[in-house]
Design a protein around this motif. Structure first.
Motif, PDB file in Angstrom:
ATOM      1  N   ARG A  13       0.627  -1.675  -0.141  1.00 36.13           N
ATOM      2  CA  ARG A  13       0.169  -0.310  -0.173  1.00 36.13           C
ATOM      3  C   ARG A  13       0.932   1.010  -0.302  1.00 36.13           C
ATOM      4  O   ARG A  13       1.517   1.133   1.099  1.00 36.13           O
ATOM      5  CB  ARG A  13      -1.341  -0.152   1.164  1.00 36.13           C
ATOM      6  CG  ARG A  13      -1.830   1.119   1.357  1.00 36.13           C
ATOM      7  CD  ARG A  13      -2.596   1.233   2.593  1.00 36.13           C
ATOM      8  NE  ARG A  13      -3.949   0.308   2.421  1.00 36.13           N
ATOM      9  CZ  ARG A  13      -3.506  -1.018   3.802  1.00 36.13           C
ATOM     10  NH1 ARG A  13      -2.896  -0.425   4.583  1.00 36.13           N
ATOM     11  NH2 ARG A  13      -4.434  -1.642   3.499  1.00 36.13           N
TER      12      ARG A  13
ATOM     13  N   GLU B 148      -6.961  -4.817   4.161  1.00 34.09           N
ATOM     14  CA  GLU B 148      -7.489  -4.702   3.023  1.00 34.09           C
ATOM     15  C   GLU B 148      -8.461  -3.148   2.598  1.00 34.09           C
ATOM     16  O   GLU B 148      -9.072  -2.866   3.563  1.00 34.09           O
ATOM     17  CB  GLU B 148      -8.188  -5.310   2.249  1.00 34.09           C
ATOM     18  CG  GLU B 148      -7.157  -6.339   1.990  1.00 34.09           C
ATOM     19  CD  GLU B 148      -7.764  -7.334   1.240  1.00 34.09           C
ATOM     20  OE1 GLU B 148      -9.205  -7.632   0.828  1.00 34.09           O
ATOM     21  OE2 GLU B 148      -7.916  -8.886   1.432  1.00 34.09           O
ATOM     22  N   LEU B 149      -7.890  -2.584   2.244  1.00 29.76           N
ATOM     23  CA  LEU B 149      -8.822  -0.566   1.842  1.00 29.76           C
ATOM     24  C   LEU B 149     -10.365  -1.067   1.388  1.00 29.76           C
ATOM     25  O   LEU B 149     -10.425  -2.121   0.773  1.00 29.76           O
ATOM     26  CB  LEU B 149      -9.046  -0.278   0.813  1.00 29.76           C
ATOM     27  CG  LEU B 149      -8.979   1.524   0.036  1.00 29.76           C
ATOM     28  CD1 LEU B 149      -9.329   2.233   1.452  1.00 29.76           C
ATOM     29  CD2 LEU B 149      -8.467   1.993  -1.028  1.00 29.76           C
TER      30      LEU B 149
ATOM     31  N   PHE C 145     -10.777  -0.362   6.307  1.00 28.66           N
ATOM     32  CA  PHE C 145     -10.079  -1.268   6.384  1.00 28.66           C
ATOM     33  C   PHE C 145     -10.096  -1.749   6.931  1.00 28.66           C
ATOM     34  O   PHE C 145     -10.962  -1.933   8.118  1.00 28.66           O
ATOM     35  CB  PHE C 145      -8.379  -0.614   6.950  1.00 28.66           C
ATOM     36  CG  PHE C 145      -7.295   0.484   6.195  1.00 28.66           C
ATOM     37  CD1 PHE C 145      -6.741   0.006   5.192  1.00 28.66           C
ATOM     38  CD2 PHE C 145      -7.688   2.169   6.127  1.00 28.66           C
ATOM     39  CE1 PHE C 145      -7.094   0.947   3.882  1.00 28.66           C
ATOM     40  CE2 PHE C 145      -7.340   2.800   5.749  1.00 28.66           C
ATOM     41  CZ  PHE C 145      -6.489   2.840   4.863  1.00 28.66           C
TER      42      PHE C 145
END
Length: 413
Positions: free
Chosen positions: A167, A192-193, A211
């Motif tokens: 990221r 994770e976004l 997230f």
């Protein structure tokens, strides 16, 4: 205004006028022109509009341009801004700050994944094309946030680029007219976004994203495990402390609660969560953080189980109706309910009666029946460097398409 001292006009009258009338007063005399054109006046005018919750626009994004309404009179005819010539028919709204909007247009001709970006003042029609950042990957999730660094008086765009392994964050400065990488993490990510969400702006300089980490439910399915709200500060170009989730919200596996999206409600951070009440009935709860940064200040403002609101699981509040304590303006998405298209409609939701109805914007003559994005923006005269103007034009005749009433009444699981 004979007999009224100039100083009174400059300090007590001009700052209270709607932004669209200020250009006329610039023609009255030189001192008015100098005052209204000054950055200090524009900043104070913005602050007044934000603090009084007045002078807002509702921008409806169609496949041709923007239909712009006054928030307090949605039944009045809008004005229309066509897309610039070099922008295609699918333009995304990434956020707004101090009357400026950040827009993105997917660059389909590039081997890399990125957007052409633009800043736009919807009131004046002035826009400025932002240079594209350098990208060295062919696939990644992209997310953008837009805000204002009040320490340096600079408008900035934050861009998150996330791959399976890493990221990174890049920041664009309008003053410098350039991008810089402020954070790059090549190590394995712990979460994770949340896809398809842009940065949610609070206090004009704090951007927020959800997230989530996942657990494997069975070999072909993952479910959400724990979620967090990450915060990026445009003053320092750094991640700061996470914003705590509501104490009463349980996001552990098996409870069927999920963090859906973030938004802004009356200037406060709001969180929409989803919970499954029954196999085919979903409730969307709206939480509002009454005092920013204080976890104990989260309040559940409402829980919506009206199927006309929650059937798509894509809702976001825009604000309360003018002079009302019960009617809330919501954007309801119809993602995946029409093949090949993501549509949204505007609805009023009465918190007391727990009923919804279509907004009056969908009854305005010659408006398209479907929109792709909706956002609110305050009215300002904030200029842009080397800007170009989009001329306001009469709205084009809408293309033939399924009616909003049909979408509104038939979109179900």
């Amino acid at each position: 205004m004979a007999g009224v001292p100039i100083a009174i006009i400059e300090t007590n009258i001009l700052p209270r006028l709607p932004a669209e009338s200020l250009p006329n007063f610039k023609l009255v005399c030189k001192s008015f022109n100098v005052l209204i054109s000054s950055p200090e006046f524009m900043e104070e005018h913005c602050k007044r509009s934000i603090s009084t919750n007045t002078g807002r626009l509702v921008i409806l994004n169609t496949n041709r341009g923007f239909h712009v309404f006054n928030y307090d009179s949605l039944d009045s005819p809008p004005f229309y801004l066509p897309f610039p010539d070099n922008f295609s028919r699918r333009v995304y709204i990434f956020g707004s700050s101090n009357g400026l909007m950040c827009l993105g247009n997917r660059n389909a001709g590039s081997m890399y994944s990125y957007y052409d970006l633009m800043l736009l003042n919807p009131l004046t029609g002035m826009f400025f094309k932002v240079p594209s950042p350098e990208i060295t990957v062919t696939w990644a999730i992209e997310s953008y946030g837009f805000g204002f660094d009040d320490w340096t008086k600079d408008y900035k765009i934050a861009r998150i680029l996330e791959t399976h392994e890493s990221r990174s964050v890049m920041v664009y400065s309008l003053h410098a007219n350039s991008w810089k990488t402020v954070m790059s993490d090549s190590h394995q990510k712990s979460d994770e976004l949340k896809p398809h969400d842009n940065g949610t702006l609070i206090n004009n300089h704090l951007l927020h994203w959800i997230f989530t980490d996942y657990v494997q439910d069975h070999p072909n399915n993952r479910i959400e495990n724990n979620s967090r709200i990450g915060c990026f500060d445009l003053r320092t170009d750094e991640w700061v402390d996470n914003v705590g989730l509501p104490h009463d919200f349980d996001s552990t596996p098996g409870c069927y609660n999920q963090c859906e999206t973030l938004g802004v409600f009356d200037g406060r951070l709001c969180l929409l969560t989803r919970s499954r009440l029954e196999p085919h009935l979903t409730c969307v709860d709206m939480w509002v953080m009454m005092k920013y940064g204080v976890r104990d200040s989260w309040v559940k403002l409402l829980g919506v189980s009206d199927s006309c609101v929650t059937s798509s699981l894509q809702i976001c509040p825009l604000g309360m109706a003018y002079g009302s304590k019960h009617d809330m303006l919501l954007v309801r998405g119809t993602k995946h309910t029409i093949p090949g298209a993501n549509r949204v409609v505007l609805i009023w939701y009465n918190m007391h009666q727990k009923k919804s109805r279509l907004s009056q914007v969908h009854k305005v003559h010659n408006l398209p029946q479907q929109f792709y994005d909706v956002c609110t923006c305050i009215k300002t005269l904030v200029p842009l460097p080397r800007d170009t103007r989009i001329r306001k034009t009469p709205p084009p005749l809408p293309e033939k398409q399924p009616s909003t009433l049909e979408i509104f009444s038939h979109s179900r699981y």
